[in-house]
Scaffold this motif. Structure first.
Motif, PDB file in Angstrom:
ATOM      1  N   SER A  10      -4.666  -3.718 -38.168  1.00 38.96           N
ATOM      2  CA  SER A  10      -5.532  -2.745 -39.064  1.00 38.96           C
ATOM      3  C   SER A  10      -6.116  -1.985 -37.950  1.00 38.96           C
ATOM      4  O   SER A  10      -6.342  -2.216 -36.800  1.00 38.96           O
ATOM      5  N   LEU A  78      -3.105   0.186 -41.536  1.00 34.44           N
ATOM      6  CA  LEU A  78      -2.623   1.426 -40.758  1.00 34.44           C
ATOM      7  C   LEU A  78      -1.848   1.134 -39.551  1.00 34.44           C
ATOM      8  O   LEU A  78      -2.291   0.660 -38.573  1.00 34.44           O
ATOM      9  N   PRO A  80       0.003   3.397 -37.178  1.00 35.48           N
ATOM     10  CA  PRO A  80       0.203   4.868 -36.917  1.00 35.48           C
ATOM     11  C   PRO A  80       1.338   5.346 -36.353  1.00 35.48           C
ATOM     12  O   PRO A  80       1.484   6.692 -36.628  1.00 35.48           O
ATOM     13  N   VAL A 105      -0.133   2.516 -45.435  1.00 34.35           N
ATOM     14  CA  VAL A 105      -0.999   3.781 -45.355  1.00 34.35           C
ATOM     15  C   VAL A 105      -0.296   4.675 -44.402  1.00 34.35           C
ATOM     16  O   VAL A 105       0.520   4.356 -43.431  1.00 34.35           O
ATOM     17  N   VAL A 107      -0.517   8.338 -42.558  1.00 31.78           N
ATOM     18  CA  VAL A 107      -1.422   9.272 -41.948  1.00 31.78           C
ATOM     19  C   VAL A 107      -0.950  10.748 -41.802  1.00 31.78           C
ATOM     20  O   VAL A 107       0.641  10.757 -41.747  1.00 31.78           O
TER      21      VAL A 107
END
Length: 254
Positions: A10, A78, A80, A105, A107
């Protein structure tokens, strides 16, 4: 009792309300020893709140450092970019014998459609290897490529995500349909369960991270998947009631 170890992949929330801080606080509350491999850093810049991905070689070194730890569960937060997601997926494939919780997640949802599309395809590859996925409404829409406007839509999308390979799905509905109640839908391929809680005006930053890491904790503590979800919803609701301006606080008096 033997100490049990739980890993979070994370991000670092600069305000310490979500990400790895929420994960570690949740593990600690459940008397588990938490580890973290950091996927990204965040900061407020002139462009607003930004996410800076961990260099992929550094992330690979982090995972390699942890390869011999006897983890009892993994929580994925997350991820990314595709490079980080690919490394995380390889790690998860080598831990197929323990519970894995994926909080998918996504983004930069509004401004980077190409990046989100590539990351969506990568996240779908995790589905067969994880125990449960915990998308919010926007993430569920992006993953399923359907619009969600009603509770029945949530059920349709939960089934779609199950059909795409997810063993268990919980869609976090929040208060999109009502300002009075936050509604979530759980689906295990057989039965739909609707969870409803009053909407709180308190700060809920970090609630999604806390929810996913709490599910991982409860699975380590040998709860069934639905019981883990139910107890985690109870836990997060109480944590929000005791939150401060920076987000959810786990260590409240129970």
């Amino acid at each position: 009792m033997k100490t049990k170890y739980v890993l979070a992949l994370s991000g670092n929330d600069i305000f310490s309300g979500g990400g790895l801080y929420a994960d570690l606080a949740t593990y600690n509350t459940n008397h588990l020893h938490g580890f973290v491999a950091v996927t990204c850093l965040t900061a407020m810049t002139k462009n607003g709140f930004e996410v800076f991905a961990t260099d992929s070689q550094i992330f690979a070194h982090q995972l390699n450092s942890l390869k011999d730890v006897d983890f009892s569960a993994i929580k994925l937060g997350l991820l990314p970019n595709v490079e980080i997601a690919e490394l995380a997926l390889d790690f998860v494939k080598n831990h197929s014998d323990i519970p894995v919780v994926l909080d998918p997640v996504l983004v930069c949802k509004e401004s980077h459609d190409v990046e989100v599309s590539a990351l969506r395809e990568e996240l779908l590859k995790f589905f067969p290897y994880v125990t449960i996925i915990t998308p919010n409404l926007v993430e569920a829409e992006l993953l399923s490529q359907r619009n969600i406007k009603t509770l029945e839509d949530m059920k349709v999308v939960a089934k779609d995500l199950h059909d795409l390979g997810a063993k268990n799905v919980v869609i976090k509905g929040g208060n999109r349909f009502s300002q009075e109640a936050a509604v979530d839908v759980f689906y295990d391929g057989k039965v739909f369960q609707v969870l409803e809680y009053p909407v709180s005006e308190k700060n809920n930053v970090g609630a999604g991270c806390t929810f996913a890491s709490s599910i991982a904790s409860q699975l380590v503590l040998e709860k069934s998947v639905f019981q883990a979800v139910k107890e985690s919803k109870d836990f997060v609701y109480q944590a929000i009631l005791h939150s401060d301006q920076y987000g959810v606080k786990q260590n409240y008096d129970q």
